[in-house]
Design a protein around this motif. Structure first.
Motif, short mmCIF file in Angstrom:
data_model
loop_
_atom_site.label_atom_id
_atom_site.label_comp_id
_atom_site.label_asym_id
_atom_site.label_seq_id
_atom_site.Cartn_x
_atom_site.Cartn_y
_atom_site.Cartn_z
N PHE A 65 -3.70 15.83 -49.39
CA PHE A 65 -2.68 14.79 -49.59
C PHE A 65 -2.59 14.39 -51.05
CE2 PHE A 65 -1.39 10.27 -49.53
CZ PHE A 65 -0.13 10.43 -48.96
N ALA A 66 -3.75 14.26 -51.71
CA ALA A 66 -3.75 13.92 -53.14
C ALA A 66 -3.10 15.03 -53.97
CB ALA A 66 -5.17 13.66 -53.62
N LEU A 67 -3.33 16.27 -53.59
CA LEU A 67 -2.71 17.40 -54.28
C LEU A 67 -1.19 17.35 -54.12
CD1 LEU A 67 -3.03 20.08 -55.83
CD2 LEU A 67 -3.30 21.21 -53.60
N VAL A 68 -0.74 17.03 -52.92
CA VAL A 68 0.70 16.91 -52.69
C VAL A 68 1.27 15.79 -53.54
CG1 VAL A 68 2.46 16.28 -50.97
CG2 VAL A 68 0.66 17.91 -50.37
N LYS A 69 0.61 14.66 -53.59
CA LYS A 69 1.10 13.53 -54.38
C LYS A 69 1.12 13.87 -55.88
CE LYS A 69 2.17 10.29 -51.56
NZ LYS A 69 3.55 9.84 -51.49
N VAL A 84 5.36 23.32 -51.18
CA VAL A 84 4.57 24.21 -52.04
C VAL A 84 3.12 24.24 -51.57
CG1 VAL A 84 3.66 24.51 -54.37
CG2 VAL A 84 6.09 24.01 -54.04
N VAL A 85 2.52 23.08 -51.38
CA VAL A 85 1.11 23.02 -50.97
C VAL A 85 0.95 23.63 -49.57
CG1 VAL A 85 -0.80 21.47 -50.39
CG2 VAL A 85 0.55 21.07 -52.44
N GLY A 86 1.85 23.30 -48.65
CA GLY A 86 1.80 23.87 -47.31
C GLY A 86 1.96 25.38 -47.34
N GLY A 87 2.86 25.87 -48.20
CA GLY A 87 3.05 27.31 -48.33
C GLY A 87 1.82 28.01 -48.86
N VAL A 88 1.17 27.42 -49.84
CA VAL A 88 -0.05 28.02 -50.40
C VAL A 88 -1.14 28.09 -49.32
CG1 VAL A 88 -1.95 27.65 -52.03
CG2 VAL A 88 0.42 27.38 -52.79
N VAL A 91 -0.28 30.83 -46.82
CA VAL A 91 -0.59 32.17 -47.35
C VAL A 91 -2.09 32.44 -47.27
CG1 VAL A 91 -0.61 33.55 -49.46
CG2 VAL A 91 1.47 32.34 -48.79
N ILE A 92 -2.89 31.44 -47.64
CA ILE A 92 -4.35 31.59 -47.55
C ILE A 92 -4.76 31.83 -46.10
CG2 ILE A 92 -6.55 30.37 -47.80
CD1 ILE A 92 -5.32 29.00 -50.29
N ALA A 93 -4.17 31.09 -45.16
CA ALA A 93 -4.53 31.24 -43.74
C ALA A 93 -4.16 32.63 -43.24
CB ALA A 93 -3.82 30.17 -42.92
N VAL A 94 -2.98 33.12 -43.61
CA VAL A 94 -2.56 34.45 -43.17
C VAL A 94 -3.47 35.52 -43.77
CG1 VAL A 94 -0.71 36.16 -43.36
CG2 VAL A 94 -0.17 33.82 -42.68
N ALA A 95 -3.80 35.38 -45.06
CA ALA A 95 -4.68 36.36 -45.70
C ALA A 95 -6.06 36.38 -45.03
CB ALA A 95 -4.82 36.04 -47.19
N LEU A 96 -6.61 35.22 -44.74
CA LEU A 96 -7.91 35.16 -44.06
C LEU A 96 -7.84 35.76 -42.65
CD1 LEU A 96 -9.18 31.62 -45.12
CD2 LEU A 96 -10.10 33.82 -45.84
N ALA A 97 -6.76 35.48 -41.94
CA ALA A 97 -6.59 36.03 -40.59
C ALA A 97 -6.49 37.55 -40.63
CB ALA A 97 -5.37 35.42 -39.92
#
Length: 131
Positions: A65-69, A84-88, A91-97
């Motif tokens: 949340f602080a990063l988003v703010k 942007v933060v949700g997209g990043v 992408v990390i979640a998809v790469a790990l999966a």
């Protein structure tokens, strides 16, 4: 004073059996008490680990949340910063999966070394049977 009479072998054997039973039952009671205490400690530790996990997850969400703010201040848009933060993170979640899926192939579960060893053992046994 008279001397105590000598005890017979059956009496001594009976005493030995009775004392052995008492010793075993005492040891079993001690084992049960130790196991119960150990289980209580284990449950406490598990509870503490779960609580720590909840706090870590909460901290992670607050940091996100602080990063988003912070990004919203730079981009002048809360919605764009959240995207942007949700997209990043997506992408990390998809790469790990995908990486996890590649490591979890069914061929990796095959016991190839055991299979090879069994074949070698069978060959040795067959060879020795032929002698």
């Amino acid at each position: 004073m008279s001397e105590p009479r000598p005890r017979t072998v059956p009496e001594l054997a009976g005493d030995a059996i009775r004392e052995t039973q008492e010793l075993v039952s005492t040891e079993i009671r001690l084992l049960r008490a130790e196991m119960a205490e150990s289980l209580q400690h284990l449950m406490l530790a598990l509870g503490l680990f779960i609580a720590a996990g909840v706090f870590v997850l909460t901290a992670l969400l607050v940091w996100i949340f602080a990063l988003v703010k912070a990004l919203a201040v730079l981009l002048q848009s809360d919605a764009l910063a959240a995207l942007v933060v949700g997209g990043v993170f997506a992408v990390i979640a998809v790469a790990l999966a995908l990486f996890g899926r590649s490591k979890a192939s069914l061929s990796g579960l095959e016991p190839t070394r055991t299979e090879r060893q069994v074949r070698q053992d069978a060959a040795i046994i067959t060879e020795r049977m032929g002698e």
